[in-house]
Design a protein around this motif. Structure first.
Motif, mmCIF file in Angstrom:
data_model
loop_
_atom_site.group_PDB
_atom_site.id
_atom_site.type_symbol
_atom_site.label_atom_id
_atom_site.label_comp_id
_atom_site.label_asym_id
_atom_site.label_seq_id
_atom_site.Cartn_x
_atom_site.Cartn_y
_atom_site.Cartn_z
ATOM 1 N N VAL A 33 1.090 -1.250 -0.064
ATOM 2 C CA VAL A 33 0.077 0.116 -0.282
ATOM 3 C C VAL A 33 0.954 1.627 0.150
ATOM 4 N N PHE A 34 2.043 1.195 0.695
ATOM 5 C CA PHE A 34 2.724 2.561 1.297
ATOM 6 C C PHE A 34 3.574 2.635 -0.710
ATOM 7 N N GLN A 35 3.925 1.513 -0.754
ATOM 8 C CA GLN A 35 4.756 1.765 -2.646
ATOM 9 C C GLN A 35 3.365 2.732 -3.601
ATOM 10 N N VAL A 36 2.731 2.409 -3.251
ATOM 11 C CA VAL A 36 1.795 2.602 -4.471
ATOM 12 C C VAL A 36 1.164 3.946 -4.192
ATOM 13 N N MET A 37 1.123 4.460 -2.788
ATOM 14 C CA MET A 37 1.197 5.366 -2.402
ATOM 15 C C MET A 37 2.083 6.703 -2.538
ATOM 16 N N PHE A 38 3.247 6.211 -2.569
ATOM 17 C CA PHE A 38 4.574 6.659 -2.810
ATOM 18 C C PHE A 38 4.386 7.003 -4.512
ATOM 19 N N VAL A 39 3.907 6.075 -5.294
ATOM 20 C CA VAL A 39 3.939 6.646 -6.880
ATOM 21 C C VAL A 39 3.222 7.227 -6.787
ATOM 22 N N ILE A 40 1.788 6.864 -6.297
ATOM 23 C CA ILE A 40 0.628 8.672 -5.991
ATOM 24 C C ILE A 40 1.411 9.621 -6.041
ATOM 25 N N TYR A 41 2.232 9.786 -5.011
ATOM 26 C CA TYR A 41 2.909 10.971 -4.343
ATOM 27 C C TYR A 41 4.014 11.832 -5.482
ATOM 28 N N VAL A 42 4.682 11.087 -6.104
ATOM 29 C CA VAL A 42 5.449 11.163 -7.539
ATOM 30 C C VAL A 42 4.205 11.728 -8.519
ATOM 31 N N GLY A 43 3.291 11.087 -8.573
ATOM 32 C CA GLY A 43 2.212 11.582 -9.949
ATOM 33 C C GLY A 43 1.838 12.550 -9.543
ATOM 34 N N LEU A 44 1.756 13.087 -8.247
ATOM 35 C CA LEU A 44 0.493 14.651 -8.008
ATOM 36 C C LEU A 44 1.989 16.023 -8.427
ATOM 37 N N GLY A 45 3.081 15.421 -8.073
ATOM 38 C CA GLY A 45 4.343 16.487 -7.888
ATOM 39 C C GLY A 45 4.235 17.035 -9.412
ATOM 40 N N LEU A 46 4.382 15.274 -9.897
ATOM 41 C CA LEU A 46 4.405 16.362 -11.825
ATOM 42 C C LEU A 46 3.326 16.553 -12.217
ATOM 43 N N LEU A 47 1.945 16.371 -11.583
ATOM 44 C CA LEU A 47 0.779 17.344 -11.747
ATOM 45 C C LEU A 47 1.285 18.643 -11.082
ATOM 46 N N VAL A 48 1.488 18.800 -10.025
ATOM 47 C CA VAL A 48 1.660 20.654 -9.736
ATOM 48 C C VAL A 48 2.997 20.908 -10.587
ATOM 49 N N PHE A 49 4.257 20.418 -10.646
ATOM 50 C CA PHE A 49 4.852 20.886 -11.461
ATOM 51 C C PHE A 49 3.727 21.324 -13.754
ATOM 52 N N LEU A 50 3.554 20.000 -13.787
ATOM 53 C CA LEU A 50 2.490 20.718 -15.471
ATOM 54 C C LEU A 50 1.938 21.670 -15.251
ATOM 55 N N LEU A 51 0.730 21.594 -14.560
ATOM 56 C CA LEU A 51 0.447 23.071 -13.924
ATOM 57 C C LEU A 51 1.175 24.149 -13.286
ATOM 58 N N LEU A 52 2.440 24.771 -12.622
ATOM 59 C CA LEU A 52 2.942 25.947 -13.278
ATOM 60 C C LEU A 52 3.052 26.075 -14.135
ATOM 61 N N ASP A 53 3.826 25.590 -14.933
ATOM 62 C CA ASP A 53 4.076 25.890 -16.150
ATOM 63 C C ASP A 53 3.147 26.106 -17.479
ATOM 64 N N ALA A 54 1.615 25.449 -17.282
ATOM 65 C CA ALA A 54 0.896 25.669 -17.935
ATOM 66 C C ALA A 54 0.427 27.478 -18.026
ATOM 67 N N PRO A 55 -0.092 27.542 -19.818
ATOM 68 C CA PRO A 55 -0.297 28.948 -19.678
ATOM 69 C C PRO A 55 -1.789 29.307 -18.528
ATOM 70 N N ALA A 56 -1.755 30.357 -18.414
ATOM 71 C CA ALA A 56 -2.282 30.877 -18.084
ATOM 72 C C ALA A 56 -4.528 31.098 -18.355
#
Ligand code: HEC
Length: 361
Positions: free
Chosen positions: A33-56
């Motif tokens: 379960v923890f392994q899955v959670m860690f991978v999900i966190y990485v995914g969320l991180g990616l999402l945040v960084f993609l959003l930061l670069d997204a056009p307004a």
């Protein structure tokens, strides 16, 4: 604003991160379960960084702004709720059941162990009482004062120790020494036994009552009256002390019957036989012939010749006496031979013929 290059780079980096998080947490022993959670966190991180670069987005106003806000809230809540439901749930009832499943057999085992230990304890207790009872009985044989002044008494002699062993094993139930013991004449008086038997012989008689019998006690011997249990009960030290003590009993006035060695057991002896004649070859009738093993403590035996001048003497020799020389005498005639036999052969009769010629008198 956001080039395809940056998106690809972020995807590559987070894929590597996801793999590292998965493998790393797996190696560190984290549950699945923890392994899955860690991978999900990485995914969320990616999402945040993609959003930061997204056009307004363009500016919302009026009802559009309200709908946009509501829509964003609904999507976000949906993602959260859906995500939470697909992740494994913690159910207290199930966990409790699991714990019980693990503990129940252990508890059962512990209870079984407890009853077993309790049973053994009662056994130990009953053994303890038995031992105490035995001690009480033993104390009846060893008079208390003897124990009391033991330190001053010092080590006792082998003969005294033998006397003690005689008492301890209750030989007096059937035998008499110095007028003491065996009220109902069950076994022979032993006061003169030392004149007939060596220490070795007495030891053998005690450990194997069939070894010899007391003359006049043939019936008792056949019935096996003397117990044959001493070989299992006595220690070597005890039987040696006892036999040493008995071999010191040499009172010629006492009516100790002569021991007769049992011939059927080849290991017990050796037969010397032959003819005694005079120089003219005539049988010497009624002549006493004596055979004597030439070794320390050796016991000789005699017999008289019959009408044919024939004699037969049973002498008492053990397996270890092989190679001992034996002298045979009749009046002034003497013969000698060396006893040869295979000590491991327990079947072949051990014997030697010796003919003697008497010089003319
Ligand atoms: C239940 C009775 C009984 C007890 C106990 C007993 N014996 Fe005997 N014993 C006999 C009898 C009967 C004979 C004679 C028959 C025979 O030799 O087998 C005998 C014979 C002997 C002889 C040979 C005596 C002789 O004159 O040749 C010796 C030695 C002897 N016993 C020693 C002992 C010793 C030592 C003990 C104790 C450890 C002992 N016995 C205990 C019954 C007993």
């Amino acid at each position: 604003m956001m080039g395809r290059g940056t998106v690809a780079r972020k995807l590559v980096i987070s894929s590597i991160l996801a793999v590292v998080a998965w493998v790393g947490s797996g190696l560190l022993g984290f549950p699945h379960v923890f392994q899955v959670m860690f991978v999900i966190y990485v995914g969320l991180g990616l999402l945040v960084f993609l959003l930061l670069d997204a056009p307004a987005l363009g500016r919302f106003s009026g009802w559009n702004a309200v709908w946009a806000l509501l829509g964003f809230y609904i999507v976000l809540s949906g993602v959260y709720i859906f995500g939470a439901t697909i992740l494994p749930q913690y159910d207290p009832a199930i966990e409790k059941g699991k714990i019980e499943k693990i503990l129940k057999p252990r508890l059962k085992r512990l209870l079984a162990e407890k009853t077993r230990v309790e049973k053994e304890l009662t056994q130990v207790k009953s053994l303890e009482t038995q031992t105490q009872m035995l001690f009480v009985r033993l104390n009846a044989y060893v008079p208390a004062p003897v124990i009391a002044d033991e330190p001053e008494r010092g080590p006792i002699s082998v003969v005294d120790r033998g006397r003690e062993v005689y008492e301890l094993y209750e030989c007096y139930n059937c035998h008499k020494i110095g007028g003491q013991g065996s009220v109902k004449k069950r076994g022979p008086i032993l006061d003169n036994i030392g004149s007939f038997l060596t220490v070795e012989d007495v030891k053998r008689k005690i450990f194997d009552p069939t070894y010899l019998y007391a003359e006049g006690f043939e019936k008792e011997h056949k019935k096996g009256r003397m117990p044959d249990t001493y070989k299992d009960l006595m220690t070597d030290e005890e039987v040696t002390a006892l036999a040493t003590y008995l071999s010191t009993l040499k009172n010629p006035e006492a009516n100790t019957p002569k021991p007769v060695f049992v011939k059927s057991n080849v290991q017990h002896g050796f037969t010397v036989f032959g003819y005694v004649r005079d120089v003219k070859g005539r049988p010497a009738v009624g002549v006493e012939v004596h055979a004597m093993p030439q070794k320390k403590g050796g016991h000789g035996a005699s017999a008289k010749t019959n009408d044919s001048g024939y004699y037969e003497i049973f002498i008492h020799m053990h397996n270890e006496d092989v190679g001992v020389s034996v002298t045979v005498t009749a009046q002034s005639a003497t013969g000698e031979f060396v006893a040869e036999y295979d000590p491991s052969d327990k079947v072949t009769k051990r014997q030697q013929s010796v003919d003697l010629v008497l010089p003319v008198s």
